[in-house]
Design an enzyme around this catalytic site. Structure first.
Site, PDB file in Angstrom:
ATOM      1  CE  LYS A  53      -4.191  -1.961   2.016  1.00 31.27           C
ATOM      2  NZ  LYS A  53      -4.971  -2.074   3.357  1.00 31.27           N
ATOM      3  CB  SER A 146       8.450 -27.344  -9.683  1.00 34.02           C
ATOM      4  OG  SER A 146       9.745 -28.135  -9.548  1.00 34.02           O
ATOM      5  CE1 TYR A 159       7.302 -28.982  -4.634  1.00 32.94           C
ATOM      6  CE2 TYR A 159       8.919 -29.887  -6.332  1.00 32.94           C
ATOM      7  CZ  TYR A 159       8.160 -28.898  -5.849  1.00 32.94           C
ATOM      8  OH  TYR A 159       8.155 -27.646  -6.358  1.00 32.94           O
ATOM      9  CB  ALA A 161       3.469 -37.507  -7.243  1.00 33.20           C
TER      10      ALA A 161
END
Length: 200
Positions: A53, A146, A159, A161
């Site tokens: 902000k 990834s 991971y 998979a």
């Protein structure tokens, strides 16, 4: 051209307080996007929101913490976003966890956590927020996968998979929604110099 395309679009970003998430939030804000940020770190979200902000006082910046492992948290997040009349034009599924364990040492809870956060949550959020995109006939769904979506590495089978699944989901959703002017994009970076990336 990109700035004009993103001007005043509403973006929901998961994993917003992670290393990549913060960079994405800052970049989107510089393109004049309105932001709805979520992660499971309330204090970090508050701090990030304040920082953003200060950079741009003209854009809408909202946040809500949620644990994407939990169905009730996801439901509350969806309800909160909708109750704030924040119509999502761009969904970026950036939240993820990276368990580094051999399969033999992985507990069922490790497997559940990885799959719930890395693939189930993006599916649920895409299902919900694509509704507005379909009615508006414009939208972008960006899934952060990834290099493990294309390969396999030692001690990261669960991971890997989850990221293979995210890539397959993205490819299917792209074909399902492209006629409605909604693009589904899967980004598959290699290791990034973040806290998570340092594990490897």
């Amino acid at each position: 051209m990109v700035k004009q395309l993103l001007e005043n679009k509403n973006c929901l970003l998961t994993g917003a307080t992670g290393g990549l998430g913060k960079e994405l939030a800052s970049t989107l804000l510089s393109k004049n996007c309105n932001l709805f940020l979520t992660s499971n770190h309330e204090l970090k979200l508050r701090k990030l929101s304040k920082e953003l902000k200060n950079k741009n006082t003209k854009k809408i910046i909202k946040y809500k913490s949620a644990n994407l492992e939990k169905t009730n948290d996801i439901k509350k997040l969806i309800k909160y976003v909708n109750s704030n009349s924040f119509k999502v034009d761009i969904l970026i599924n950036c939240a993820g966890i990276f368990p580094v364990k051999s399969l033999s040492k992985s507990k069922i809870s490790d497997i559940d956590s990885c799959l719930l956060i890395n693939i189930r949550a993006p599916i649920i959020l895409s299902k919900e927020f694509s509704k507005h995109m379909i009615s508006k006939k414009w939208g972008r769904i960006v899934n952060i996968a990834s290099s493990s979506a294309y390969d396999g590495f030692e001690n990261t089978s669960v991971y890997s998979a989850s990221k293979h699944a995210l890539l397959g989901f993205s490819r299917s959703l792209q074909k399902e929604l492209k006629s409605k002017n909604i693009r589904t994009i899967c980004i598959s970076p290699g290791s990034i110099k973040t806290k998570m990336g340092k594990k490897v």
